[in-house]
Design an enzyme around this catalytic site. Structure first.
Site, PDB file in Angstrom:
ATOM      1  N   TYR A 151       0.840  -1.202   0.000  1.00 52.66           N
ATOM      2  CA  TYR A 151       0.000   0.000   0.000  1.00 52.66           C
ATOM      3  C   TYR A 151       0.874   1.251   0.000  1.00 52.66           C
ATOM      4  O   TYR A 151       0.638   2.186  -0.781  1.00 52.66           O
ATOM      5  CB  TYR A 151      -0.928  -0.015   1.221  1.00 52.66           C
ATOM      6  CG  TYR A 151      -1.724   1.254   1.403  1.00 52.66           C
ATOM      7  CD1 TYR A 151      -2.814   1.527   0.586  1.00 52.66           C
ATOM      8  CD2 TYR A 151      -1.368   2.185   2.389  1.00 52.66           C
ATOM      9  CE1 TYR A 151      -3.546   2.704   0.737  1.00 52.66           C
ATOM     10  CE2 TYR A 151      -2.091   3.355   2.537  1.00 52.66           C
ATOM     11  CZ  TYR A 151      -3.177   3.612   1.718  1.00 52.66           C
ATOM     12  OH  TYR A 151      -3.881   4.792   1.864  1.00 52.66           O
ATOM     13  N   GLU A 195     -11.612   6.705   5.185  1.00 53.13           N
ATOM     14  CA  GLU A 195     -10.922   7.528   6.172  1.00 53.13           C
ATOM     15  C   GLU A 195     -11.871   7.876   7.312  1.00 53.13           C
ATOM     16  O   GLU A 195     -11.457   7.965   8.475  1.00 53.13           O
ATOM     17  CB  GLU A 195     -10.365   8.805   5.532  1.00 53.13           C
ATOM     18  CG  GLU A 195      -9.159   8.590   4.640  1.00 53.13           C
ATOM     19  CD  GLU A 195      -7.914   8.148   5.377  1.00 53.13           C
ATOM     20  OE1 GLU A 195      -7.903   8.135   6.628  1.00 53.13           O
ATOM     21  OE2 GLU A 195      -6.935   7.787   4.695  1.00 53.13           O
ATOM     22  N   TRP A 237      -5.250   2.670  10.208  1.00 55.21           N
ATOM     23  CA  TRP A 237      -5.547   2.477   8.791  1.00 55.21           C
ATOM     24  C   TRP A 237      -5.315   1.025   8.384  1.00 55.21           C
ATOM     25  O   TRP A 237      -6.020   0.500   7.521  1.00 55.21           O
ATOM     26  CB  TRP A 237      -4.714   3.411   7.906  1.00 55.21           C
ATOM     27  CG  TRP A 237      -4.902   3.094   6.458  1.00 55.21           C
ATOM     28  CD1 TRP A 237      -3.996   2.584   5.593  1.00 55.21           C
ATOM     29  CD2 TRP A 237      -6.125   3.221   5.719  1.00 55.21           C
ATOM     30  NE1 TRP A 237      -4.568   2.379   4.351  1.00 55.21           N
ATOM     31  CE2 TRP A 237      -5.873   2.769   4.409  1.00 55.21           C
ATOM     32  CE3 TRP A 237      -7.412   3.666   6.046  1.00 55.21           C
ATOM     33  CZ2 TRP A 237      -6.849   2.755   3.414  1.00 55.21           C
ATOM     34  CZ3 TRP A 237      -8.392   3.652   5.061  1.00 55.21           C
ATOM     35  CH2 TRP A 237      -8.107   3.199   3.766  1.00 55.21           C
TER      36      TRP A 237
END
Length: 213
Positions: free
Chosen positions: A32, A54, A62
């Protein structure tokens, strides 16, 4: 032989490449970091997905959201904006019962609301991309050096505060300035790969050749 030290916030991975340390060497997180985070995006579906995720991430890591992303995509019709905008109460209950996602009723309802607001924004601006990229910080609004001290000291910026206020005025929810800034970092409106990270220059090249909507 002693390995050369790297600046705080960076790490040397097993392949000898220096990158931002926040991915911790975890394979999925490293992918990522290397291939998505900071790369400029103009696709409305991806922009909508990211700002919604988000919002779900608030209060969590995250990495937790990243590892649930495919389940989120399945539950939210691939974050297709018109499809999510058409969700009703049955969909809310379905998602609240879905163990693959973060089952926060308020954030689920918010995502449906935000899809409806996104449709309005597309009608007004032509695309979400055109709206968000119109807020890209100018060089004068960016620091000369991106290091860990800057990142820690600036979870929000004047630009993210401005976008957050405007989105809220338009009826969006779960779009506080910290959430908006994390979205900006991820979608390439800014390049916050630290100085010394191997990805920083590559992302700068992508941003330089990126066709702004």
């Amino acid at each position: 032989m002693t390995e050369p030290t790297v600046a705080e916030g960076l790490r040397t991975d097993e392949d000898g490449v220096v990158t931002c340390a926040w991915h911790g060497g975890l394979s999925d997180y490293r992918v990522y970091h290397d291939t998505e985070w900071g790369h400029p995006v103009r696709d409305d579906t991806r922009l909508f997905e990211k700002i919604c995720l988000e919002g779900f991430q608030s209060g969590l890591s995250w990495l937790t959201i990243l590892r649930k992303r495919e389940a989120f995509r399945a539950g939210f019709a691939g974050f297709d904006i018109p499809s999510v905008a058409a969700f009703g109460e049955a969909d809310v209950e379905r998602l609240v019962a879905d163990p693959g996602i973060v089952r926060h009723r308020g954030k689920i309802v918010s995502t449906i609301n935000n899809a409806r607001r996104a449709l309005e924004m597309q009608a007004e601006f032509g695309s979400l991309a055109r709206y968000f990229w119109s807020h890209e910080p100018t060089p004068e609004e960016r620091p000369a050096v991106i290091d860990l001290a800057h990142i820690r000291a600036n979870p929000t910026t004047a630009v993210s505060v401005r976008i957050s206020k405007d989105l809220k005025k338009r009826g969006w929810t779960f779009v506080g300035p910290t959430t908006v800034y994390a979205f900006m970092q991820a979608m390439g409106l800014v390049n916050d790969h630290l100085e010394g990270c191997a990805c920083r220059t590559a992302v700068e090249h992508k941003r330089a050749s990126f066709h702004r909507p």
